[in-house]
Write an enzyme that holds these catalytic residues in place. Structure first.
Site, PDB file in Angstrom:
ATOM      1  N   LYS A 186       0.835  -1.208   0.000  1.00  0.00           N
ATOM      2  CA  LYS A 186       0.000   0.000   0.000  1.00  0.00           C
ATOM      3  C   LYS A 186       0.868   1.255   0.000  1.00  0.00           C
ATOM      4  CE  LYS A 186       0.412   1.291   4.521  1.00  0.00           C
ATOM      5  NZ  LYS A 186       0.581   2.641   5.123  1.00  0.00           N
ATOM      6  N   SER A 248       0.257  11.190   5.265  1.00  0.00           N
ATOM      7  CA  SER A 248       0.913  10.034   4.656  1.00  0.00           C
ATOM      8  C   SER A 248       2.299  10.388   4.127  1.00  0.00           C
ATOM      9  CB  SER A 248       0.054   9.495   3.501  1.00  0.00           C
ATOM     10  OG  SER A 248       0.759   8.535   2.753  1.00  0.00           O
TER      11      SER A 248
END
Length: 319
Positions: A186, A248
């Protein structure tokens, strides 16, 4: 539980904070002279959490390992093998190891649990902690769901039940291959998403999510795992925090890469893209998004041209 958290960076310091607040006896270990450890030692906090007064902060690795029953490791994935060489010199008999880190060893393509097992730890004593969530949200009380996985079903149940709280609901994992590959992969998709953001093609993040999960599911299946794991919390369920969130690291890396701006934090997806490309070739699995990210970072191809070529490939069935 008596728990030692090895590593006091972003995730390590949060885990120590989280488990201490849950009533566990926590030792937090870091390296004297390392910035992350020194900040906690000298100020009692970092940019994410305050050091809970119940936590025993130490730079003595022997003390940390031998005075806890459960050892949580949260360091850079690529440093794990050399770190484990130090760990196994200590008394680790019957210790439980939990890996709260996401990556694939770039030199070998090994999953991180494999690295720990190859270092001499019984596989029934090894678990992984994966799934979505950002520290910045957790410390504000926003809940999320995560997964504990292992070859040992009893260990999964024990850890998930002991670590659960109103902040994190844990699920019992039953596919450690899928959980580890999905969690690592991911981050590669996060880099791709950041590159699309940086290049002004955010609209392609929908196809990226659909195609990314499918490509990862094929790899998991080829490696002996359950392809459906790619659609669970370890991978697709982690897309919001990895492909969209301002927090992120991998998404931010991708965006800044395209904009030719510096990025100084750790983006595990960079090395994971290289490792996954190797795994795709080893298992004969086509990984077009992974290969696109690899070609941009390692072969210095023009990012937007690579992605536009990727999404304009010849017509084919979706699945």
């Amino acid at each position: 539980m008596k728990v030692s958290v090895l590593g006091c960076g972003r995730w390590g310091s949060f885990i120590g904070w989280y488990l201490a607040r849950n009533g566990h006896n926590v030792i937090q270990w870091g390296t004297e002279g390392n910035y992350t450890f020194d900040v906690l030692k000298n100020t009692g906090r970092n940019e994410y959490v305050e050091l809970d007064e119940r936590i025993n902060l130490t730079s003595d690795l022997k003390f940390a390992v031998e005075n806890s029953d459960t050892i949580i490791i949260s360091i850079s994935a690529q440093a794990l093998r050399s770190f484990m060489a130090r760990i196994v010199e200590l008394d680790v008999k019957d210790k439980k190891f939990v890996l709260c880190m996401k990556g694939i060893e770039v030199e070998t393509g090994k999953r991180l649990s494999e690295v720990v097992i190859e270092s001499g730890i019984d596989r029934d004593n090894v678990a992984v902690w994966v799934g979505p969530g950002h520290i910045q949200a957790f410390v504000k009380g926003f809940p999320n769901c995560m997964v504990i996985d292992s070859y040992n079903k009893e260990l999964v149940k024990t850890l998930a039940d002991e670590f659960r709280s109103n902040t994190i609901r844990f699920y019992y994992g039953d596919d450690i291959i899928g959980s580890e590959i999905g969690a690592a992969a991911k981050n590669v998709m996060g880099i791709a998403a950041g590159m699309l953001d940086g290049g002004g093609y955010t609209t392609l993040k929908g196809p990226l999510m659909a195609r990314g999960a499918r490509e990862v599911s094929r790899l998991i299946k080829a490696m002996g795992g359950n392809e459906l794991s790619a659609y669970g919390l370890c991978h697709l369920g982690d897309y919001e925090t990895t492909l969209f969130s301002e927090y992120s690291n991998n998404r931010n890396f991708g965006e800044k890469y395209v904009k030719k701006q510096p990025f100084e934090k750790l983006a595990e997806g960079v090395s994971t893209a290289k490792a996954m490309k190797m795994l795709g070739e080893k298992y004969g699995v086509d990984l077009p998004i992974t290969n696109a990210v690899y070609s941009i970072i390692y072969e210095k191809e023009e990012p937007m041209q690579v992605f536009l070529n990727l999404f304009s490939r010849s017509t084919r069935k979706e699945f």
